[in-house]
Design an enzyme around this catalytic site. Structure first.
Site, PDB file in Angstrom:
ATOM      1  N   THR A 217      -1.214   2.012   4.282  1.00 33.70           N
ATOM      2  CA  THR A 217      -0.160   2.395   5.234  1.00 33.70           C
ATOM      3  C   THR A 217       0.604   3.598   4.690  1.00 33.70           C
ATOM      4  O   THR A 217       0.628   3.821   3.486  1.00 33.70           O
ATOM      5  CB  THR A 217       0.768   1.176   5.369  1.00 33.70           C
ATOM      6  N   ARG A 245      -3.245  -9.120  16.187  1.00 34.10           N
ATOM      7  CA  ARG A 245      -2.341  -9.252  15.029  1.00 34.10           C
ATOM      8  C   ARG A 245      -1.469  -7.994  14.855  1.00 34.10           C
ATOM      9  O   ARG A 245      -1.944  -6.871  14.908  1.00 34.10           O
ATOM     10  CB  ARG A 245      -3.172  -9.470  13.767  1.00 34.10           C
ATOM     11  N   GLY A 247       1.433  -6.384  12.159  1.00 38.84           N
ATOM     12  CA  GLY A 247       1.991  -6.586  10.820  1.00 38.84           C
ATOM     13  C   GLY A 247       3.475  -6.284  10.751  1.00 38.84           C
ATOM     14  O   GLY A 247       4.178  -6.292  11.761  1.00 38.84           O
ATOM     15  N   ASP A 248       3.926  -6.001   9.542  1.00 38.84           N
ATOM     16  CA  ASP A 248       5.357  -5.757   9.317  1.00 38.84           C
ATOM     17  C   ASP A 248       5.783  -4.334   9.656  1.00 38.84           C
ATOM     18  O   ASP A 248       6.962  -4.083   9.908  1.00 38.84           O
ATOM     19  CB  ASP A 248       5.685  -5.995   7.828  1.00 38.84           C
TER      20      ASP A 248
HETATM   21  N1  ASP Z   1       1.772  -3.660   5.809  1.00 38.99           N
HETATM   22  C1  ASP Z   1       0.631  -3.322   6.607  1.00 38.99           C
HETATM   23  C2  ASP Z   1       0.288  -4.471   7.510  1.00 38.99           C
HETATM   24  O1  ASP Z   1       0.364  -5.597   7.072  1.00 38.99           O
HETATM   25  C3  ASP Z   1      -0.566  -2.995   5.772  1.00 38.99           C
HETATM   26  C4  ASP Z   1      -0.353  -1.982   4.699  1.00 38.99           C
HETATM   27  O2  ASP Z   1       0.746  -1.785   4.226  1.00 38.99           O
HETATM   28  O3  ASP Z   1      -1.327  -1.333   4.313  1.00 38.99           O
HETATM   29  O4  ASP Z   1      -0.101  -4.235   8.616  1.00 38.99           O
END
Ligand code: ASP
Length: 351
Positions: A217, A245, A247-248
């Site tokens: 990310t 899904r 994510g954060d």
């Molecule tokens: N935090 C991101 C997610 O869970 C993944 C990442 O940081 O690479 O979607």
């Protein structure tokens, strides 16, 4: 000249003189304050099992130079008196357009072979925020997140609705093909093969990936001359994710947070843990209510809390004085900042 007239004139002039002095002092003071105000920017390009022994010098150089390019674009905006929001957005755009990172062009694949992107941005001055989740045809999700913040009454738009909003804002969609990279496709095949060979109770029904996988990310935090903090994060999520899904990264308080009173934070790592730990906001809250410094708060949240939960990843954070913290509990994290002399400092491993 009549004495009374002379006195009146003198009084008028001395009033005017006083005003001129006040204005000059005010101008000089504000100039000094502006040129003396700290600016700052930090960047990340993902955390994970990033080991020197697995990295070729060419690959390492490619990461370093792209991170430097993005950092310096953001820094130049800040140096010219531009806003932290512009610095965050423009720096992230560069990483989104690079196939190296898991955002925009280099996004990872879902279990069904599509690319679904998440992003968010937050303005520390107003506490306004914008986010998009699971978009499939947006080249630069961080810019759409900013449009959500500035041109809609909402904070988060997801899926098709977000894409309709994008079209109405004049954002041209790209085909899913745009996001294809052979490297990410092979990564998906590898994870799927591993999943097939694993015993059923060891498979990853939540669409997560093994801890040995890199994340990737991207995120930027910045402080501008006006003292405004901003944070932004953009991602393709996690390889092999399923069922829509999210994510954060697009969740304000989990993957992104900014508040002029405390700090700006962007996270990377296993998103499910960052959501449950409300990681980005936790750093700000420890500073605001607990009186911790940026470094103390950031270390506590990542090295103690996230680690104790079993989560992996890291954050970049900047406070209103320009202090920067970049803790992570994985082997490495692509990260960098601009030092006091205007030079980009890039780090990858735990060094
Ligand atoms: N935090 C991101 C997610 O869970 C993944 C990442 O940081 O690479 O979607």
């Amino acid at each position: 000249m009549d004495v009374a007239i002379f006195q009146t004139c003198f009084r008028q002039f001395s009033h005017l003189g006083a005003w001129i002095v006040v204005m000059i002092v005010g101008f000089v003071y504000s100039q000094e304050r502006i040129s003396g105000s700290p600016i700052g920017i930090a960047i990340h390009g993902g955390a994970g099992t990033i080991l020197k022994e697995n990295m070729s010098p060419e690959k390492e150089e490619a990461y370093r130079s792209k991170l430097t390019e993005a950092l310096l674009v953001g820094y130049e905006i800040l140096k010219e008196g531009g806003s932290s929001l512009d610095a965050v957005e423009k720096a992230i755009n560069i990483l989104e357009d690079s196939p190296l990172f898991n955002a925009g062009k280099g996004a990872v694949f879902t279990n069904s072979g599509t690319n679904e992107l998440d992003a968010s941005i937050m303005d520390g001055k107003t506490l306004n925020a914008g986010a998009v989740a699971a978009v499939k045809h947006i080249k630069n999700p961080i810019s759409l997140a900013r449009l959500v913040m500035e041109k809609s009454p909402h904070v988060m738009l997801a899926g098709e609705g977000a894409e309709v909003f994008a079209e109405k804002q004049g954002v041209k969609p790209v085909a899913q093909d745009y996001f294809y990279t052979a490297r990410r496709w092979q990564q998906l095949q590898k994870v799927k093969a591993k999943e097939k060979s694993a015993a059923p109770d060891q498979s990853t029904p939540r669409g997560s990936q093994s801890k040995s996988e890199k994340f990737g990310t991207v995120g930027v935090v910045a402080l501008d001359r006006e003292g405004n903090l901003a944070a932004g994060t953009s991602t393709g999520g996690m390889t092999n994710k399923r069922f829509g899904r999210v994510g954060d990264s697009p969740i304000i308080g989990a993957g992104t947070y900014a508040n002029n009173q405390t700090c700006a934070v962007s996270a990377t790592g296993h998103g499910e843990y960052f959501i449950r730990g409300v990681i980005a906001y936790d750093v700000s809250a420890l500073m605001q209510y607990g009186g911790l410094s940026l470094t103390e708060a950031a270390d506590k949240v990542i090295m103690e809390k996230l680690s104790a939960m079993g989560g992996s990843g890291g954050i970049i954070a900047i406070d209103r004085d320009g202090n920067i913290a970049m803790p992570f509990n994985t082997a490495g994290m692509y990260r960098g900042y601009v030092d006091g002399d205007g030079n980009a400092v890039i780090r990858i491993y735990r060094d």
